[in-house]
Motif scaffolding. Sequence first.
Motif, mmCIF file in Angstrom:
data_model
loop_
_atom_site.group_PDB
_atom_site.id
_atom_site.type_symbol
_atom_site.label_atom_id
_atom_site.label_comp_id
_atom_site.label_asym_id
_atom_site.label_seq_id
_atom_site.Cartn_x
_atom_site.Cartn_y
_atom_site.Cartn_z
ATOM 1 N N ILE A 86 51.456 -6.732 -11.511
ATOM 2 C CA ILE A 86 51.891 -8.061 -11.074
ATOM 3 C C ILE A 86 50.809 -8.603 -10.151
ATOM 4 C CG2 ILE A 86 53.575 -9.375 -9.727
ATOM 5 C CD1 ILE A 86 54.599 -8.568 -12.458
ATOM 6 N N VAL A 87 50.317 -9.809 -10.462
ATOM 7 C CA VAL A 87 49.200 -10.375 -9.703
ATOM 8 C C VAL A 87 49.593 -11.642 -8.950
ATOM 9 C CG1 VAL A 87 47.547 -9.392 -11.338
ATOM 10 C CG2 VAL A 87 48.330 -11.749 -11.656
ATOM 11 N N LEU A 119 38.465 -4.552 -16.067
ATOM 12 C CA LEU A 119 39.024 -5.774 -16.608
ATOM 13 C C LEU A 119 40.544 -5.643 -16.665
ATOM 14 C CD1 LEU A 119 38.956 -8.508 -18.104
ATOM 15 C CD2 LEU A 119 38.577 -7.214 -20.227
ATOM 16 N N LEU A 120 41.240 -6.572 -16.016
ATOM 17 C CA LEU A 120 42.695 -6.633 -16.089
ATOM 18 C C LEU A 120 43.071 -7.886 -16.863
ATOM 19 C CD1 LEU A 120 45.542 -5.721 -15.390
ATOM 20 C CD2 LEU A 120 45.307 -6.880 -13.174
ATOM 21 N N PRO A 121 43.481 -7.749 -18.131
ATOM 22 C CA PRO A 121 43.898 -8.910 -18.913
ATOM 23 C C PRO A 121 45.192 -9.510 -18.354
ATOM 24 C CG PRO A 121 43.296 -7.082 -20.345
ATOM 25 C CD PRO A 121 43.420 -6.531 -18.956
ATOM 26 N N ILE A 122 45.208 -10.828 -18.198
ATOM 27 C CA ILE A 122 46.371 -11.528 -17.674
ATOM 28 C C ILE A 122 47.133 -12.140 -18.843
ATOM 29 C CG2 ILE A 122 47.196 -13.332 -16.125
ATOM 30 C CD1 ILE A 122 45.912 -10.866 -14.766
ATOM 31 N N THR A 123 48.359 -11.685 -19.018
ATOM 32 C CA THR A 123 49.112 -11.972 -20.240
ATOM 33 C C THR A 123 50.216 -12.996 -20.044
ATOM 34 O OG1 THR A 123 50.485 -10.029 -19.726
ATOM 35 C CG2 THR A 123 48.626 -9.701 -21.201
ATOM 36 N N LYS A 124 50.235 -13.694 -18.928
ATOM 37 C CA LYS A 124 51.327 -14.625 -18.661
ATOM 38 C C LYS A 124 51.386 -15.720 -19.727
ATOM 39 C CE LYS A 124 48.802 -17.689 -15.461
ATOM 40 N NZ LYS A 124 48.803 -18.270 -14.113
ATOM 41 N N THR A 125 52.576 -16.092 -20.094
ATOM 42 C CA THR A 125 52.952 -17.089 -21.098
ATOM 43 C C THR A 125 52.685 -16.635 -22.536
ATOM 44 O OG1 THR A 125 50.920 -18.438 -21.322
ATOM 45 C CG2 THR A 125 52.374 -18.919 -19.437
ATOM 46 N N GLN A 170 59.853 -11.914 -13.347
ATOM 47 C CA GLN A 170 60.903 -12.183 -14.334
ATOM 48 C C GLN A 170 60.330 -12.117 -15.747
ATOM 49 O OE1 GLN A 170 60.012 -14.093 -11.642
ATOM 50 N NE2 GLN A 170 61.662 -15.569 -11.183
ATOM 51 N N GLU A 171 59.176 -12.727 -15.944
ATOM 52 C CA GLU A 171 58.547 -12.726 -17.265
ATOM 53 C C GLU A 171 58.122 -11.325 -17.654
ATOM 54 O OE1 GLU A 171 54.815 -14.890 -19.626
ATOM 55 O OE2 GLU A 171 55.442 -15.620 -17.652
ATOM 56 N N ALA A 172 57.569 -10.590 -16.714
ATOM 57 C CA ALA A 172 57.134 -9.226 -16.991
ATOM 58 C C ALA A 172 58.310 -8.332 -17.361
ATOM 59 C CB ALA A 172 56.409 -8.656 -15.780
ATOM 60 N N THR A 173 59.432 -8.495 -16.683
ATOM 61 C CA THR A 173 60.606 -7.667 -16.948
ATOM 62 C C THR A 173 61.104 -7.883 -18.372
ATOM 63 O OG1 THR A 173 61.252 -7.697 -14.621
ATOM 64 C CG2 THR A 173 62.960 -7.155 -16.225
ATOM 65 N N ALA A 203 45.045 -4.730 -30.633
ATOM 66 C CA ALA A 203 43.631 -5.087 -30.455
ATOM 67 C C ALA A 203 42.950 -4.223 -29.397
ATOM 68 C CB ALA A 203 43.515 -6.560 -30.076
ATOM 69 N N GLY A 204 43.713 -3.348 -28.741
ATOM 70 C CA GLY A 204 43.120 -2.418 -27.791
ATOM 71 C C GLY A 204 43.448 -2.664 -26.334
ATOM 72 N N ILE A 205 44.281 -3.662 -26.045
ATOM 73 C CA ILE A 205 44.631 -3.967 -24.660
ATOM 74 C C ILE A 205 45.803 -3.090 -24.245
ATOM 75 C CG2 ILE A 205 45.434 -5.768 -23.087
ATOM 76 C CD1 ILE A 205 44.036 -7.795 -24.928
ATOM 77 N N ARG A 206 45.625 -2.362 -23.175
ATOM 78 C CA ARG A 206 46.650 -1.425 -22.705
ATOM 79 C C ARG A 206 47.212 -1.784 -21.336
ATOM 80 N NH1 ARG A 206 46.248 -0.747 -27.231
ATOM 81 N NH2 ARG A 206 45.840 1.141 -28.450
ATOM 82 N N ASN A 207 46.506 -2.596 -20.571
ATOM 83 C CA ASN A 207 46.931 -2.990 -19.231
ATOM 84 C C ASN A 207 47.267 -4.473 -19.241
ATOM 85 O OD1 ASN A 207 46.288 -0.361 -18.168
ATOM 86 N ND2 ASN A 207 44.139 -0.963 -18.296
ATOM 87 N N PHE A 208 48.496 -4.806 -18.923
ATOM 88 C CA PHE A 208 48.953 -6.188 -18.952
ATOM 89 C C PHE A 208 49.221 -6.658 -17.529
ATOM 90 C CE2 PHE A 208 51.057 -6.068 -23.471
ATOM 91 C CZ PHE A 208 49.833 -5.706 -24.011
ATOM 92 N N GLY A 209 48.649 -7.806 -17.161
ATOM 93 C CA GLY A 209 48.856 -8.390 -15.852
ATOM 94 C C GLY A 209 49.693 -9.649 -15.953
#
Length: 263
Positions: A101-102, A54-60, A83-86, A72-78
């Motif tokens: 980056i997806v 599972l890759l959680p997508i964290t955009k916005t 620009q937003e990720a940076t 909450a336990g999420i360690r991998n952010f997609g």
Amino acid sequence: MDATTQSAENLTPDDIARFGPDPEAAFRNNLEAVEARIADACSRVGRERASVRLLPITKTVPAHVLRLAFQAGIRNFGENKIQEATGKKEVLDDLPITWSIVGHLQTNKVKYLTRFVREFHALDSMRLAELLNARLEREDRWLDIYVQVNTSGEESKFGLHPDALLPFVDCLDQFPRLRPRGLMTLALFSDDMARVRPCFALLRRLRDQAAKRDPRLAELSMGMTGDFEVAIEEGADVVRVGQAIFGKRPTPDGHYWPDYPKS
């Protein structure tokens, strides 16, 4: 409270309206629900739950709210946009987060991605491969990559045409700093799974062909909130889920995207 934690007391009114008064609890509950859906989909086709990442997508999702997601336990952010990720990476640099980056990457943004991103799910051109490899060589880093294929035939979507995949795969050895992991696609946006499923089935067939040329291309990154169960049934190894964990995303006019179609 140490620097790695975030208090719900620091939430803005907009945060509370979007994520509720206790986002950390909401994220935990949503994760449990997504995990149950993944497990059920795996069970239906005789797969082990551990075979799907599972890759959680964290955009916005704002950086200060993502600190609660980390708790909450999420360690991998997609993220879709580098620009937003940076910007988020700078704020959350004290946390051991793995960044992916997806989304489509413009060539002039390569230098930002290669500084900290671990995996890139949208490699779709030789020029981009060349630039990534050169920059990674300069920074003495490596990057896991998924080759994006346009399996829906929609002009609005990025990705290689299926017929262009194998010639592209044959050139990947030219880029030693790129570590091929598999293929990625975006299916048709539809609540009719009979139309969505062929996109995933096509990517699986293409992966089987590509892996004969380059065995490193073993994985399938496919499936989002509205269709990841079907993607799992068709062989997905990575599912990219955002709204089912973090809720609806706001539109530029301040409203929210409609619910994703459910399978």
